[in-house]
Design a protein around this motif. Sequence first.
Motif, PDB file in Angstrom:
ATOM      1  N   HIS A 141      42.658 -37.712 -27.935  1.00 57.24           N
ATOM      2  CA  HIS A 141      42.477 -36.022 -27.749  1.00 57.24           C
ATOM      3  C   HIS A 141      40.823 -34.988 -27.379  1.00 57.24           C
ATOM      4  O   HIS A 141      40.099 -34.860 -28.875  1.00 57.24           O
ATOM      5  N   ARG A 142      40.181 -35.134 -26.722  1.00 54.70           N
ATOM      6  CA  ARG A 142      39.153 -34.246 -26.827  1.00 54.70           C
ATOM      7  C   ARG A 142      38.831 -33.029 -27.075  1.00 54.70           C
ATOM      8  O   ARG A 142      39.410 -32.259 -26.382  1.00 54.70           O
ATOM      9  N   ILE A 143      38.289 -32.450 -27.803  1.00 57.25           N
ATOM     10  CA  ILE A 143      38.511 -31.488 -27.976  1.00 57.25           C
ATOM     11  C   ILE A 143      36.837 -30.894 -27.954  1.00 57.25           C
ATOM     12  O   ILE A 143      35.956 -31.186 -26.824  1.00 57.25           O
ATOM     13  N   PRO A 144      36.856 -29.539 -26.823  1.00 60.85           N
ATOM     14  CA  PRO A 144      35.597 -29.536 -26.269  1.00 60.85           C
ATOM     15  C   PRO A 144      34.270 -29.656 -26.935  1.00 60.85           C
ATOM     16  O   PRO A 144      34.276 -29.562 -27.539  1.00 60.85           O
ATOM     17  N   ALA A 145      33.769 -30.425 -25.656  1.00 65.93           N
ATOM     18  CA  ALA A 145      32.050 -30.158 -26.243  1.00 65.93           C
ATOM     19  C   ALA A 145      31.651 -31.116 -26.739  1.00 65.93           C
ATOM     20  O   ALA A 145      30.307 -31.315 -27.446  1.00 65.93           O
ATOM     21  N   LEU A 146      32.438 -32.293 -26.798  1.00 68.48           N
ATOM     22  CA  LEU A 146      31.980 -32.838 -28.195  1.00 68.48           C
ATOM     23  C   LEU A 146      31.233 -34.023 -27.721  1.00 68.48           C
ATOM     24  O   LEU A 146      30.117 -34.451 -27.980  1.00 68.48           O
ATOM     25  N   TRP A 147      31.817 -34.469 -26.600  1.00 64.03           N
ATOM     26  CA  TRP A 147      31.389 -35.432 -25.586  1.00 64.03           C
ATOM     27  C   TRP A 147      31.574 -35.135 -24.573  1.00 64.03           C
ATOM     28  O   TRP A 147      32.244 -34.599 -23.973  1.00 64.03           O
ATOM     29  N   ASN A 148      30.319 -36.351 -24.108  1.00 65.18           N
ATOM     30  CA  ASN A 148      30.400 -35.729 -22.303  1.00 65.18           C
ATOM     31  C   ASN A 148      30.620 -36.574 -21.332  1.00 65.18           C
ATOM     32  O   ASN A 148      31.098 -36.849 -19.949  1.00 65.18           O
ATOM     33  N   ALA A 149      30.928 -37.510 -21.978  1.00 66.08           N
ATOM     34  CA  ALA A 149      32.034 -38.664 -21.110  1.00 66.08           C
ATOM     35  C   ALA A 149      32.712 -40.333 -22.425  1.00 66.08           C
ATOM     36  O   ALA A 149      32.692 -39.933 -23.278  1.00 66.08           O
ATOM     37  N   PHE A 150      33.495 -40.671 -21.496  1.00 67.94           N
ATOM     38  CA  PHE A 150      34.676 -41.349 -22.099  1.00 67.94           C
ATOM     39  C   PHE A 150      34.332 -42.310 -21.029  1.00 67.94           C
ATOM     40  O   PHE A 150      35.178 -43.145 -20.123  1.00 67.94           O
ATOM     41  N   PHE A 151      34.787 -43.830 -21.890  1.00 68.52           N
ATOM     42  CA  PHE A 151      34.245 -45.304 -21.571  1.00 68.52           C
ATOM     43  C   PHE A 151      35.862 -45.897 -22.630  1.00 68.52           C
ATOM     44  O   PHE A 151      35.611 -46.537 -23.728  1.00 68.52           O
ATOM     45  N   PHE A 152      35.902 -46.906 -21.867  1.00 63.70           N
ATOM     46  CA  PHE A 152      37.628 -48.156 -22.884  1.00 63.70           C
ATOM     47  C   PHE A 152      36.555 -49.183 -22.805  1.00 63.70           C
ATOM     48  O   PHE A 152      35.822 -49.729 -21.286  1.00 63.70           O
ATOM     49  N   LYS A 153      37.214 -49.876 -23.362  1.00 69.85           N
ATOM     50  CA  LYS A 153      36.490 -50.822 -23.576  1.00 69.85           C
ATOM     51  C   LYS A 153      37.373 -52.152 -23.480  1.00 69.85           C
ATOM     52  O   LYS A 153      38.743 -51.891 -23.205  1.00 69.85           O
ATOM     53  N   PRO A 154      36.850 -53.203 -22.371  1.00 73.26           N
ATOM     54  CA  PRO A 154      35.385 -53.586 -22.406  1.00 73.26           C
ATOM     55  C   PRO A 154      35.381 -52.407 -21.041  1.00 73.26           C
ATOM     56  O   PRO A 154      35.682 -51.341 -20.217  1.00 73.26           O
ATOM     57  N   ILE A 155      33.868 -52.311 -21.386  1.00 69.00           N
ATOM     58  CA  ILE A 155      33.048 -51.576 -20.134  1.00 69.00           C
ATOM     59  C   ILE A 155      32.600 -51.831 -19.319  1.00 69.00           C
ATOM     60  O   ILE A 155      32.123 -53.002 -19.052  1.00 69.00           O
ATOM     61  N   ASP A 156      33.039 -51.107 -18.110  1.00 69.34           N
ATOM     62  CA  ASP A 156      32.541 -51.276 -16.869  1.00 69.34           C
ATOM     63  C   ASP A 156      31.255 -50.551 -16.505  1.00 69.34           C
ATOM     64  O   ASP A 156      30.849 -49.682 -16.691  1.00 69.34           O
ATOM     65  N   LEU A 157      29.737 -52.095 -16.701  1.00 69.52           N
ATOM     66  CA  LEU A 157      28.956 -51.757 -16.517  1.00 69.52           C
ATOM     67  C   LEU A 157      28.194 -50.769 -15.797  1.00 69.52           C
ATOM     68  O   LEU A 157      27.016 -50.179 -15.706  1.00 69.52           O
ATOM     69  N   ASP A 158      28.432 -51.281 -14.855  1.00 65.34           N
ATOM     70  CA  ASP A 158      27.810 -50.287 -13.702  1.00 65.34           C
ATOM     71  C   ASP A 158      28.503 -48.676 -13.920  1.00 65.34           C
ATOM     72  O   ASP A 158      27.531 -48.167 -13.732  1.00 65.34           O
ATOM     73  N   ALA A 159      29.396 -48.680 -13.636  1.00 63.95           N
ATOM     74  CA  ALA A 159      29.643 -47.230 -14.187  1.00 63.95           C
ATOM     75  C   ALA A 159      29.236 -47.046 -15.304  1.00 63.95           C
ATOM     76  O   ALA A 159      29.074 -45.409 -15.442  1.00 63.95           O
ATOM     77  N   PHE A 160      29.025 -46.958 -16.388  1.00 70.71           N
ATOM     78  CA  PHE A 160      28.166 -46.990 -17.623  1.00 70.71           C
ATOM     79  C   PHE A 160      26.969 -46.479 -17.836  1.00 70.71           C
ATOM     80  O   PHE A 160      26.377 -45.643 -18.044  1.00 70.71           O
ATOM     81  N   GLU A 161      26.060 -46.798 -16.631  1.00 66.61           N
ATOM     82  CA  GLU A 161      24.548 -47.279 -16.377  1.00 66.61           C
ATOM     83  C   GLU A 161      25.230 -46.619 -15.448  1.00 66.61           C
ATOM     84  O   GLU A 161      23.099 -45.375 -16.099  1.00 66.61           O
ATOM     85  N   SER A 162      25.337 -45.782 -14.613  1.00 69.65           N
ATOM     86  CA  SER A 162      25.396 -44.635 -13.489  1.00 69.65           C
ATOM     87  C   SER A 162      25.413 -43.196 -15.016  1.00 69.65           C
ATOM     88  O   SER A 162      24.753 -43.150 -14.551  1.00 69.65           O
ATOM     89  N   SER A 163      26.466 -43.646 -15.781  1.00 67.76           N
ATOM     90  CA  SER A 163      26.234 -42.225 -16.272  1.00 67.76           C
ATOM     91  C   SER A 163      25.661 -42.480 -17.494  1.00 67.76           C
ATOM     92  O   SER A 163      25.312 -40.969 -18.133  1.00 67.76           O
ATOM     93  N   VAL A 164      25.204 -43.119 -17.801  1.00 71.23           N
ATOM     94  CA  VAL A 164      23.622 -43.076 -18.999  1.00 71.23           C
ATOM     95  C   VAL A 164      23.118 -42.446 -17.587  1.00 71.23           C
ATOM     96  O   VAL A 164      22.139 -41.477 -18.277  1.00 71.23           O
ATOM     97  N   GLY A 165      22.475 -43.219 -16.996  1.00 78.40           N
ATOM     98  CA  GLY A 165      21.768 -42.115 -16.164  1.00 78.40           C
ATOM     99  C   GLY A 165      21.343 -41.018 -15.674  1.00 78.40           C
ATOM    100  O   GLY A 165      20.956 -40.460 -16.124  1.00 78.40           O
ATOM    101  N   LEU A 166      22.434 -40.619 -14.874  1.00 79.93           N
ATOM    102  CA  LEU A 166      22.917 -38.390 -14.819  1.00 79.93           C
ATOM    103  C   LEU A 166      22.597 -38.035 -16.461  1.00 79.93           C
ATOM    104  O   LEU A 166      22.330 -36.931 -16.478  1.00 79.93           O
TER     105      LEU A 166
END
Length: 145
Positions: free
Chosen positions: A88-113
Amino acid sequence: MPTILLVDNDPDILAALSVALEWRGYRVFLSQDGKTALEKAGRTMPDLIVTDCSMPVMDGIELCRHLKLYPALTAIPVIMVSAQTQPHRIPALWNAFFFKPIDLDAFESSVGLLILSRPTRETLRPVCSDRAMSRWHPVSSALLS
């Protein structure tokens, strides 16, 4: 060079994400639990933290709560990863969420942004009205309720 703190109790995931991020030109610090990560974050002031949700000693959610208690650490963006269902996302505790196994392309894009959207360190200010005595003095935990 932007710095990223990776937090996971699985050494294989730490190694894989570390290689992917270092290849992209990031400086990477590693931690295997939330308590150690909190100490490293205070020492290294990373530009981004990537944390697993389920870990011994201090899990990722508790790490996020502790980060928000320190004005010096509260503006650091966080990516939460988990092999289980999204907590359950508690407001403002994290900025993005990824399930494992991680989609590296989407992950790297989020990291950069997230790194690009982060204000420069010189302009960071505490965002809460309950100002701490210093940036290393925790604010009231009542703000996170």
